[in-house]
Design a protein around this motif. Sequence first.
Motif, PDB file in Angstrom:
ATOM      1  N   ARG B 113       6.848  -9.028  -3.932  1.00 14.49           N
ATOM      2  CA  ARG B 113       7.823  -8.061  -4.455  1.00 14.49           C
ATOM      3  C   ARG B 113       7.208  -7.108  -5.473  1.00 14.49           C
ATOM      4  O   ARG B 113       7.904  -6.289  -6.052  1.00 14.49           O
ATOM      5  CB  ARG B 113       8.982  -8.800  -5.107  1.00 14.49           C
ATOM      6  N   SER B 114       5.918  -7.236  -5.734  1.00 15.74           N
ATOM      7  CA  SER B 114       5.296  -6.387  -6.749  1.00 15.74           C
ATOM      8  C   SER B 114       5.547  -4.924  -6.454  1.00 15.74           C
ATOM      9  O   SER B 114       5.414  -4.460  -5.317  1.00 15.74           O
ATOM     10  CB  SER B 114       3.794  -6.656  -6.803  1.00 15.74           C
ATOM     11  N   SER B 115       5.891  -4.181  -7.496  1.00 11.90           N
ATOM     12  CA  SER B 115       6.263  -2.774  -7.313  1.00 11.90           C
ATOM     13  C   SER B 115       5.051  -1.883  -7.172  1.00 11.90           C
ATOM     14  O   SER B 115       5.132  -0.797  -6.600  1.00 11.90           O
ATOM     15  CB  SER B 115       7.101  -2.315  -8.500  1.00 11.90           C
ATOM     16  N   GLY B 116       3.895  -2.309  -7.709  1.00 11.04           N
ATOM     17  CA  GLY B 116       2.711  -1.460  -7.670  1.00 11.04           C
ATOM     18  C   GLY B 116       2.919  -0.138  -8.390  1.00 11.04           C
ATOM     19  O   GLY B 116       2.287   0.865  -8.087  1.00 11.04           O
ATOM     20  N   VAL B 117       3.795  -0.140  -9.370  1.00 14.26           N
ATOM     21  CA  VAL B 117       4.172   1.094 -10.050  1.00 14.26           C
ATOM     22  C   VAL B 117       3.059   1.538 -10.996  1.00 14.26           C
ATOM     23  O   VAL B 117       2.289   0.725 -11.504  1.00 14.26           O
ATOM     24  CB  VAL B 117       5.477   0.861 -10.834  1.00 14.26           C
ATOM     25  N   GLU B 118       2.974   2.844 -11.186  1.00 13.47           N
ATOM     26  CA  GLU B 118       2.019   3.398 -12.140  1.00 13.47           C
ATOM     27  C   GLU B 118       2.323   2.832 -13.531  1.00 13.47           C
ATOM     28  O   GLU B 118       3.475   2.796 -13.963  1.00 13.47           O
ATOM     29  CB  GLU B 118       2.139   4.925 -12.170  1.00 13.47           C
ATOM     30  N   ASP B 119       1.261   2.396 -14.217  1.00 12.71           N
ATOM     31  CA  ASP B 119       1.454   1.758 -15.516  1.00 12.71           C
ATOM     32  C   ASP B 119       1.464   2.798 -16.635  1.00 12.71           C
ATOM     33  O   ASP B 119       0.472   3.478 -16.858  1.00 12.71           O
ATOM     34  CB  ASP B 119       0.347   0.727 -15.753  1.00 12.71           C
ATOM     35  N   LYS B 120       2.567   2.907 -17.309  1.00 13.22           N
ATOM     36  CA  LYS B 120       2.684   3.838 -18.435  1.00 13.22           C
ATOM     37  C   LYS B 120       2.789   3.095 -19.770  1.00 13.22           C
ATOM     38  O   LYS B 120       3.184   3.679 -20.769  1.00 13.22           O
ATOM     39  CB  LYS B 120       3.903   4.742 -18.236  1.00 13.22           C
ATOM     40  N   LEU B 121       2.459   1.799 -19.742  1.00 11.84           N
ATOM     41  CA  LEU B 121       2.563   0.998 -20.962  1.00 11.84           C
ATOM     42  C   LEU B 121       1.204   0.494 -21.447  1.00 11.84           C
ATOM     43  O   LEU B 121       1.133  -0.221 -22.447  1.00 11.84           O
ATOM     44  CB  LEU B 121       3.483  -0.202 -20.712  1.00 11.84           C
ATOM     45  N   TYR B 123      -1.156   1.799 -23.024  1.00 17.42           N
ATOM     46  CA  TYR B 123      -1.575   2.217 -24.368  1.00 17.42           C
ATOM     47  C   TYR B 123      -1.212   1.166 -25.426  1.00 17.42           C
ATOM     48  O   TYR B 123      -1.869   1.082 -26.477  1.00 17.42           O
ATOM     49  CB  TYR B 123      -0.951   3.569 -24.714  1.00 17.42           C
ATOM     50  N   ILE B 124      -0.183   0.367 -25.144  1.00 17.02           N
ATOM     51  CA  ILE B 124       0.252  -0.630 -26.130  1.00 17.02           C
ATOM     52  C   ILE B 124      -0.839  -1.681 -26.348  1.00 17.02           C
ATOM     53  O   ILE B 124      -0.975  -2.228 -27.440  1.00 17.02           O
ATOM     54  CB  ILE B 124       1.554  -1.297 -25.649  1.00 17.02           C
TER      55      ILE B 124
END
Lengths: 329, 130
Positions: B113-121, B123-124
């Motif tokens: 089910r992994s979304s493979g979404v671009e990571d915008k976090l 930097y944390i």
Amino acid sequence: MVAVRKNINDAAVRQDFVTACVALDRAMSGVTVSQAATALRTAVPRLRFVGVDQELSYYDLLVLWHVAAMSLLTGGMGRNAAHSGPIFLPWHRHFLLRLERWMQLVLGDDDFGLPYWDWARDGDRPTDEQWQTALWTPAGIGPPRGDVTAGGLSAIRVRLWENPETGLVESLPGPGRPLVRHAGEDQSPIFSALPTTDAVGVAIGMTEYDADPWLPDSAGHRGMLEGWLPATPGHVVDLHNLVHVWIGGDMGPGTSPNDPVFFLNHCNVDRIWEAWMVQHGRVYSPGKDEGPMGHRVDSAMFTLFGESRVPSDVLDPTPWYSYDSLNVG
Amino acid sequence: MDDNPQKSENVDQCVARAREKIGDLASAFTHPISAPTGSDHDHHGDPTSTRRFRHNGHECVVETHYKITVDGKPFVGHVSVNERGTVHHHGLPNYAFPSAVDLVKAVLDAATRSSGVEDKLAYIYEGEAD
């Protein structure tokens, strides 16, 4: 007034529960993923987020709280701040009290009590019938297999999901996705059926709450009810754990509160613990100066917001609620 | 079971009450959250499972450390062995498996089910080890 927790088969309670879940999932909390990740970065170094930054709902914060507690290791041996040790039962009682209070507030009903799912009654049915009861219909809590796209809980959106392979908590884009379940699909004989009333009866018969060395499967009521010490011969997990495994899907990873059935399971676990305490006394171990830190009778239970409690604060739930029946096994 | 349609007007009322009665919780996340006393700050935990027992007067220690790869890359996370000899992984925290093979299969199946979404976090976590 004190809430009375009833069986999910009660239509009025079920409707209120579903309505409150959907409302808490839709109402935004003012907390963003980046805020939460930054605030938890030092305290819970195992917890990492990937994906989009977005505002989280109140319901999402419960998901976040659970996965953060699960990622906070305490004293080795597989224990964490909420599981696999003595703290398991009081921590989840504390957790459910917060949800119950939120539901009372959104429903405008201070007497609302969380419903429980008496899964052992279904576990006494033939395996092929267990996932085809009225509970798993649109009029109940939605379908047992695949995406939950029918019934009231089809409105729930998963925004935070722990990827079991990477261990990362994915913040999903857009509106999120529906819940997913695989109830009873695993054909392995150790996972294919729900726990039975006989197994619950064995857990009720345990004389000690927990036992040194306080391992996940130490010989006591907690280890058996959590499910690491199987009550059923041949099983590798049982009771609470087996319910998670049997449903699968979103009930699998540390973000399992995504599926409201999580709370129906834990309310029943709490009911079984209450039945045990009525029989054996409101006792807890380890005491103040023994056992692993984080699991003692005076250990502060990990909390993200609101007041914290220690296990001794919650051994007697009568200030908050009672159960309509303690006939558990 | 009785029909149980969701009434949108009821949900809307409940949403309004949530904002009014629970309020904005952002203030709870403006400062670092403290871990309870006794929490481990080790990022990954001990990768070796150690089981100790006595048998016929002997002090026995069984240490287990798995080396697992998937498509040539290390399998992420700690696979541990509990006292009963079943294996466990943080990714499926309520499961125990008869073997590590069963475990790896289940984790991979659950991860589809992994979304493979671009990571915008990311930097944390800049400056931290993976």
